[in-house]
Design a protein around this motif. Structure first.
Motif, PDB file in Angstrom:
ATOM      1  N   TRP A 111      47.142  42.603  52.979  1.00  0.00           N
ATOM      2  CA  TRP A 111      47.895  42.887  51.756  1.00  0.00           C
ATOM      3  C   TRP A 111      47.211  42.233  50.556  1.00  0.00           C
ATOM      4  O   TRP A 111      47.172  42.788  49.467  1.00  0.00           O
ATOM      5  N   SER A 112      46.644  41.061  50.745  1.00  0.00           N
ATOM      6  CA  SER A 112      45.958  40.369  49.652  1.00  0.00           C
ATOM      7  C   SER A 112      44.680  41.087  49.239  1.00  0.00           C
ATOM      8  O   SER A 112      44.255  40.982  48.088  1.00  0.00           O
ATOM      9  N   LEU A 142      44.161  44.301  49.108  1.00  0.00           N
ATOM     10  CA  LEU A 142      44.401  45.587  48.442  1.00  0.00           C
ATOM     11  C   LEU A 142      44.161  45.452  46.939  1.00  0.00           C
ATOM     12  O   LEU A 142      44.231  44.361  46.387  1.00  0.00           O
ATOM     13  N   GLY A 199      48.188  44.782  45.698  1.00  0.00           N
ATOM     14  CA  GLY A 199      47.686  43.639  46.454  1.00  0.00           C
ATOM     15  C   GLY A 199      48.142  42.313  45.861  1.00  0.00           C
ATOM     16  O   GLY A 199      48.427  42.198  44.672  1.00  0.00           O
TER      17      GLY A 199
END
Length: 189
Positions: free
Chosen positions: A29-30, A32, A37
Motif C-alpha cells: 500500500w505504501s 502505490l 499510497g
C-alpha cells in the motif's frame, strides 16, 4: 518499511501469519502512487527518512517475525547511544548555536567521507558490523542519489530516528533495571 515495523510492534498479540500478511499489505500500500499510497502522505508529514531508519526498520521487522535480533543488544545499545550523542552535537550546531556548521560537511566533503571510512574501519576491526553496513548503505545511496537530498547527513540521520533511539535507550534502561531487581529478589529468597 518503517510503517511495517511500527505495525508489527503494535500488533504483537495477533497471530504471526496475520501480522506478517498485514505488514506485507502495508508495504505494498505504501508503494502505490501518491493519491492512494501511504508513502506520499507519510513523507508530507515526516519528510524523508534516512537509510539508517530503513535498515533499523528491516532489523525490527526481522525481529518481530522471526523472534531473533540481527544485532546483539550491546551493539544496538551502542548504535543508539552514538545516534543520540551525534544528534546532541549535530542539531544545535546546524541550527546556529555556533559558527561551525557540520551540515555543510555533508555536501560532498572528502574529509567527512574519509572520517566516516575510518569510523567504519574501526567498527569492522571491533566486529561491530552494524555501523559498517549503515555507513556503506548510506554512502552507496548517497552516491546513487536515492533520496531527495544532496547531503550525506540526511542519508545517515533523521530526527525521527533520534527520537526512536532515545525511546529505545529509555526502554532498555527500564528493562535492565527490572531484570536487576528480579535477580536481587531471586537471590534474596
Amino acid at each position: 518499511m518503517v510503517l511495517a515495523a511500527i505495525w508489527l510492534r503494535l500488533s504483537a498479540r495477533l497471530p504471526l501469519p496475520v501480522r506478517g500478511g498485514l505488514a506485507v499489505a502495508l508495504v505494498v500500500w505504501s508503494l502505490l502512487p501518491f493519491p492512494v499510497g501511504l508513502a506520499g502522505w507519510v513523507m508530507s508529514y515526516l519528510s524523508h527518512l534516512s537509510i539508517t531508519s530503513g535498515l533499523l526498520a528491516v532489523a525490527a521487522i526481522h525481529h518481530r517475525l522471526r523472534g531473533r535480533y540481527w544485532l546483539p543488544v550491546g551493539q544496538l545499545r551502542a548504535v543508539c547511544v552514538m545516534l543520540v550523542g551525534l544528534a546532541l552535537f549535530f542539531y544545535p550546531m546546524s541550527l546556529g548555536s555556533s559558527y561551525a556548521d557540520p551540515y555543510a560537511l555533508g555536501f560532498g566533503d572528502i574529509l567527512f567521507s574519509s572520517v566516516l571510512l575510518l569510523i567504519g574501519l574501526f567498527a569492522w576491526m571491533n566486529r561491530a558490523y552494524a555501523p559498517c553496513v549503515v555507513l556503506i548503505a548510506a554512502q552507496g545511496a548517497f552516491y546513487f542519489n536515492l533520496l531527495h537530498s544532496d547531503n550525506l547527513w540526511d542519508y545517515l540521520i533523521d530526527p525521527w530516528l533520534v527520537f526512536w533511539a532515545t525511546g529505545w535507550l529509555v526502554r532498555d534502561r527500564l528493562v535492565v533495571r527490572r531484570d536487576v531487581r528480579a535477580a536481587r529478589r531471586q537471590a534474596a529468597t
